[in-house]
Write a protein that holds these residues in place. Structure first.
Motif, PDB file in Angstrom:
ATOM      1  N   HIS A 164     -34.236 103.997 -27.850  1.00  0.00           N
ATOM      2  CA  HIS A 164     -34.653 102.606 -28.004  1.00  0.00           C
ATOM      3  C   HIS A 164     -34.488 102.195 -29.462  1.00  0.00           C
ATOM      4  O   HIS A 164     -34.826 102.945 -30.370  1.00  0.00           O
ATOM      5  CB  HIS A 164     -36.128 102.447 -27.574  1.00  0.00           C
ATOM      6  CG  HIS A 164     -36.618 101.034 -27.613  1.00  0.00           C
ATOM      7  ND1 HIS A 164     -37.129 100.469 -28.750  1.00  0.00           N
ATOM      8  CD2 HIS A 164     -36.649 100.080 -26.650  1.00  0.00           C
ATOM      9  CE1 HIS A 164     -37.469  99.214 -28.489  1.00  0.00           C
ATOM     10  NE2 HIS A 164     -37.191  98.949 -27.222  1.00  0.00           N
ATOM     11  N   ALA A 165     -33.955 100.991 -29.709  1.00  0.00           N
ATOM     12  CA  ALA A 165     -33.740 100.517 -31.072  1.00  0.00           C
ATOM     13  C   ALA A 165     -33.913  99.003 -31.139  1.00  0.00           C
ATOM     14  O   ALA A 165     -33.711  98.293 -30.140  1.00  0.00           O
ATOM     15  CB  ALA A 165     -32.344 100.902 -31.566  1.00  0.00           C
ATOM     16  N   ARG A 166     -34.290  98.529 -32.332  1.00  0.00           N
ATOM     17  CA  ARG A 166     -34.416  97.095 -32.608  1.00  0.00           C
ATOM     18  C   ARG A 166     -33.540  96.753 -33.809  1.00  0.00           C
ATOM     19  O   ARG A 166     -33.372  97.572 -34.712  1.00  0.00           O
ATOM     20  CB  ARG A 166     -35.875  96.717 -32.913  1.00  0.00           C
ATOM     21  CG  ARG A 166     -36.853  97.007 -31.781  1.00  0.00           C
ATOM     22  CD  ARG A 166     -38.285  96.735 -32.229  1.00  0.00           C
ATOM     23  NE  ARG A 166     -39.238  97.090 -31.209  1.00  0.00           N
ATOM     24  CZ  ARG A 166     -39.679  96.269 -30.264  1.00  0.00           C
ATOM     25  NH1 ARG A 166     -39.223  95.013 -30.235  1.00  0.00           N
ATOM     26  NH2 ARG A 166     -40.557  96.658 -29.366  1.00  0.00           N
ATOM     27  N   ALA A 167     -33.016  95.537 -33.817  1.00  0.00           N
ATOM     28  CA  ALA A 167     -32.171  95.096 -34.927  1.00  0.00           C
ATOM     29  C   ALA A 167     -32.481  93.642 -35.257  1.00  0.00           C
ATOM     30  O   ALA A 167     -32.780  92.839 -34.361  1.00  0.00           O
ATOM     31  CB  ALA A 167     -30.695  95.252 -34.572  1.00  0.00           C
ATOM     32  N   PHE A 168     -32.406  93.318 -36.554  1.00  0.00           N
ATOM     33  CA  PHE A 168     -32.608  91.950 -37.012  1.00  0.00           C
ATOM     34  C   PHE A 168     -31.264  91.393 -37.478  1.00  0.00           C
ATOM     35  O   PHE A 168     -30.606  91.963 -38.348  1.00  0.00           O
ATOM     36  CB  PHE A 168     -33.615  91.910 -38.159  1.00  0.00           C
ATOM     37  CG  PHE A 168     -33.736  90.563 -38.808  1.00  0.00           C
ATOM     38  CD1 PHE A 168     -34.310  89.495 -38.128  1.00  0.00           C
ATOM     39  CD2 PHE A 168     -33.255  90.354 -40.091  1.00  0.00           C
ATOM     40  CE1 PHE A 168     -34.410  88.238 -38.726  1.00  0.00           C
ATOM     41  CE2 PHE A 168     -33.356  89.105 -40.695  1.00  0.00           C
ATOM     42  CZ  PHE A 168     -33.931  88.057 -40.005  1.00  0.00           C
ATOM     43  N   LEU A 169     -30.850  90.275 -36.879  1.00  0.00           N
ATOM     44  CA  LEU A 169     -29.570  89.634 -37.203  1.00  0.00           C
ATOM     45  C   LEU A 169     -29.860  88.276 -37.834  1.00  0.00           C
ATOM     46  O   LEU A 169     -30.194  87.310 -37.138  1.00  0.00           O
ATOM     47  CB  LEU A 169     -28.719  89.484 -35.944  1.00  0.00           C
ATOM     48  CG  LEU A 169     -28.410  90.786 -35.192  1.00  0.00           C
ATOM     49  CD1 LEU A 169     -27.603  90.497 -33.935  1.00  0.00           C
ATOM     50  CD2 LEU A 169     -27.671  91.769 -36.088  1.00  0.00           C
ATOM     51  N   TYR A 177     -21.380  91.902 -42.461  1.00  0.00           N
ATOM     52  CA  TYR A 177     -22.794  92.092 -42.786  1.00  0.00           C
ATOM     53  C   TYR A 177     -23.587  92.424 -41.524  1.00  0.00           C
ATOM     54  O   TYR A 177     -24.427  93.336 -41.528  1.00  0.00           O
ATOM     55  CB  TYR A 177     -23.362  90.836 -43.448  1.00  0.00           C
ATOM     56  CG  TYR A 177     -24.822  90.967 -43.817  1.00  0.00           C
ATOM     57  CD1 TYR A 177     -25.200  91.532 -45.038  1.00  0.00           C
ATOM     58  CD2 TYR A 177     -25.827  90.538 -42.941  1.00  0.00           C
ATOM     59  CE1 TYR A 177     -26.536  91.663 -45.388  1.00  0.00           C
ATOM     60  CE2 TYR A 177     -27.167  90.674 -43.274  1.00  0.00           C
ATOM     61  CZ  TYR A 177     -27.512  91.232 -44.501  1.00  0.00           C
ATOM     62  OH  TYR A 177     -28.848  91.373 -44.823  1.00  0.00           O
ATOM     63  N   LEU A 178     -23.321  91.703 -40.437  1.00  0.00           N
ATOM     64  CA  LEU A 178     -24.038  91.947 -39.186  1.00  0.00           C
ATOM     65  C   LEU A 178     -23.727  93.342 -38.633  1.00  0.00           C
ATOM     66  O   LEU A 178     -24.603  94.005 -38.072  1.00  0.00           O
ATOM     67  CB  LEU A 178     -23.672  90.881 -38.153  1.00  0.00           C
ATOM     68  CG  LEU A 178     -24.080  89.440 -38.502  1.00  0.00           C
ATOM     69  CD1 LEU A 178     -23.553  88.466 -37.450  1.00  0.00           C
ATOM     70  CD2 LEU A 178     -25.593  89.323 -38.626  1.00  0.00           C
ATOM     71  N   ALA A 179     -22.474  93.808 -38.811  1.00  0.00           N
ATOM     72  CA  ALA A 179     -22.106  95.150 -38.345  1.00  0.00           C
ATOM     73  C   ALA A 179     -22.896  96.210 -39.096  1.00  0.00           C
ATOM     74  O   ALA A 179     -23.337  97.214 -38.508  1.00  0.00           O
ATOM     75  CB  ALA A 179     -20.607  95.367 -38.521  1.00  0.00           C
ATOM     76  N   LYS A 180     -23.089  96.018 -40.425  1.00  0.00           N
ATOM     77  CA  LYS A 180     -23.884  96.973 -41.201  1.00  0.00           C
ATOM     78  C   LYS A 180     -25.333  96.972 -40.724  1.00  0.00           C
ATOM     79  O   LYS A 180     -25.974  98.035 -40.635  1.00  0.00           O
ATOM     80  CB  LYS A 180     -23.815  96.627 -42.683  1.00  0.00           C
ATOM     81  CG  LYS A 180     -22.446  96.872 -43.321  1.00  0.00           C
ATOM     82  CD  LYS A 180     -22.472  96.532 -44.798  1.00  0.00           C
ATOM     83  CE  LYS A 180     -21.111  96.803 -45.435  1.00  0.00           C
ATOM     84  NZ  LYS A 180     -21.117  96.446 -46.889  1.00  0.00           N
ATOM     85  N   GLN A 181     -25.870  95.790 -40.433  1.00  0.00           N
ATOM     86  CA  GLN A 181     -27.245  95.692 -39.937  1.00  0.00           C
ATOM     87  C   GLN A 181     -27.398  96.452 -38.615  1.00  0.00           C
ATOM     88  O   GLN A 181     -28.365  97.192 -38.410  1.00  0.00           O
ATOM     89  CB  GLN A 181     -27.628  94.224 -39.730  1.00  0.00           C
ATOM     90  CG  GLN A 181     -27.807  93.421 -41.001  1.00  0.00           C
ATOM     91  CD  GLN A 181     -29.078  93.811 -41.750  1.00  0.00           C
ATOM     92  OE1 GLN A 181     -29.030  94.544 -42.733  1.00  0.00           O
ATOM     93  NE2 GLN A 181     -30.210  93.332 -41.263  1.00  0.00           N
ATOM     94  N   LEU A 182     -26.431  96.255 -37.724  1.00  0.00           N
ATOM     95  CA  LEU A 182     -26.498  96.901 -36.411  1.00  0.00           C
ATOM     96  C   LEU A 182     -26.330  98.416 -36.528  1.00  0.00           C
ATOM     97  O   LEU A 182     -27.036  99.181 -35.861  1.00  0.00           O
ATOM     98  CB  LEU A 182     -25.427  96.324 -35.496  1.00  0.00           C
ATOM     99  CG  LEU A 182     -25.651  94.881 -35.032  1.00  0.00           C
ATOM    100  CD1 LEU A 182     -24.413  94.349 -34.332  1.00  0.00           C
ATOM    101  CD2 LEU A 182     -26.861  94.800 -34.104  1.00  0.00           C
ATOM    102  N   THR A 183     -25.397  98.858 -37.385  1.00  0.00           N
ATOM    103  CA  THR A 183     -25.180 100.294 -37.550  1.00  0.00           C
ATOM    104  C   THR A 183     -26.433 100.966 -38.093  1.00  0.00           C
ATOM    105  O   THR A 183     -26.818 102.061 -37.649  1.00  0.00           O
ATOM    106  CB  THR A 183     -23.996 100.548 -38.495  1.00  0.00           C
ATOM    107  OG1 THR A 183     -22.801 100.050 -37.896  1.00  0.00           O
ATOM    108  CG2 THR A 183     -23.827 102.034 -38.773  1.00  0.00           C
ATOM    109  N   SER A 184     -27.095 100.320 -39.064  1.00  0.00           N
ATOM    110  CA  SER A 184     -28.329 100.879 -39.621  1.00  0.00           C
ATOM    111  C   SER A 184     -29.424 100.951 -38.554  1.00  0.00           C
ATOM    112  O   SER A 184     -30.192 101.925 -38.507  1.00  0.00           O
ATOM    113  CB  SER A 184     -28.799 100.019 -40.797  1.00  0.00           C
ATOM    114  OG  SER A 184     -30.018 100.490 -41.310  1.00  0.00           O
TER     115      SER A 184
END
Length: 341
Positions: A164-169, A177-184
């Motif tokens: 389970h994971a959460r991401a802030f876009l 930039y969004l790809a880096k956020q998602l990868t992290s």
């Protein structure tokens, strides 16, 4: 087996450490610490050599397993070339040829080459080793674009199996930039995001996680990229490499021609890998042979030293004189007088 040997070595090495002195207790006799068995250094060295030899045998067994599996793959690839080469240049494969080709394709897709539950060849028919990790599975989300620029922030959740994971876009950010956020955000669940790719986010995972991901991801958002509310299943589309037998097609003459070229290249790669395995196996066998010869030499030296030590006792001459005196039934004074004369 290797684990057991390593544990034995750790125990033996701990046995050689000096135990701390027991704390004195008033009016109570100090108890002696139980003595630990002393393990000679040469015996520890023998155990280490034994562990290395066992590890080498495991590598040889794994190489042999991989070689046998790749030989089977090579045979199937040769067999697959027969209907492809005999296909009509205008009409392509006949129905019987198509069925035969698809049957061989299924066999190639189902091959599992592993040793002690560790895969040796990946889904693209590539050998797996320290310098060549298994190929990842690449995929995209159907009808969902996570990298699209939006005017509002959004929080998304992703789930599959027990992961389970959460991401802030954030709003007004580009795809990189969004790809880096998602990868992290997704690194702890085994998913990597690459951007931009084919007008949508390209995601990847290893083979183990892909077994769960391929049935879809449970996702939810806030209405920007994903619907708000309850999580829903988002289907995934696998992006196949030409090396993956699943990518090969037989529907028309053009596809058959392309597939034949891919099969030929795959067979060349497989044959090259078989050669690498044989060369590696030969080197390991030579190393084990040299190690065995050295061990025999060390054992011979140790035996000779032990014999020499027995011969060179502190007072060998005195022991022999005492033995002679006992046999002759004479005293020390008699011997002394005889020596003076």
């Amino acid at each position: 087996m290797l684990k057991g040997i390593s544990e034995s070595l750790n125990v033996l090495q701990r046995n050689q450490t000096v135990a701390p002195a027991p704390t004195a207790v008033p009016d109570v006799q100090t108890a002696k610490a139980p003595s630990r068995p002393f393990i000679p250094t040469h015996r520890l060295a023998s155990y280490q050599k034994w562990a290395k030899a066992t590890q080498g045998q495991h590598v040889i067994s794994a190489n042999q397993t991989a070689e046998q599996g790749l030989q089977k793959v090579s045979q199937l690839l040769k067999k697959l070339q027969i209907p492809l080469k005999n296909a009509n240049s205008h009409s392509g494969l006949s129905e019987q040829q198509t069925d035969s080709a698809k049957q061989i394709q299924q066999q190639l897709m189902a091959i599992d080459i592993s040793y002690q539950q560790q895969p040796l060849v990946d889904h693209q028919l590539n050998l797996i080793n320290a310098s060549r990790p298994a190929a990842k599975h690449f995929f995209q989300l159907k009808s969902v674009d996570l990298l699209g620029v939006k005017s509002r922030d959004e929080r998304i959740t992703v789930q599959y199996g027990n992961h389970h994971a959460r991401a802030f876009l954030p709003a007004h950010q580009n795809s990189f930039y969004l790809a880096k956020q998602l990868t992290s955000a997704f690194k702890d669940i085994g998913i990597t995001v690459q951007a931009p790719a084919r007008e949508s986010a390209m995601l990847s995972s290893d083979h183990k996680n892909w077994q769960h991901i391929q049935s879809g991801l449970l996702m939810s958002g806030q209405g920007q990229r994903l619907p708000a509310g309850e999580a829903r299943t988002v289907k995934v589309i696998e992006i196949l490499s030409w090396q993956d037998p699943k990518e090969w097609r037989f529907n028309n003459p053009q596809e058959v021609k392309k597939t034949l070229a891919k099969v030929v290249k795959s067979q060349q790669k497989v044959n090259q890998q078989i050669g690498e395995l044989r060369s590696s196996q030969l080197k390991i066998q030579q190393q084990l042979k040299r190690a065995s010869q050295q061990q025999l030499q060390h054992a011979s030296v140790a035996q000779n030293m032990e014999k020499l030590d027995k011969l060179m006792q502190p007072t060998p001459f005195a022991s022999q004189v005492t033995s002679l005196m006992a046999q002759a039934n004479v005293s020390r004074d008699h011997v002394s007088s005889l020596l003076k004369e």
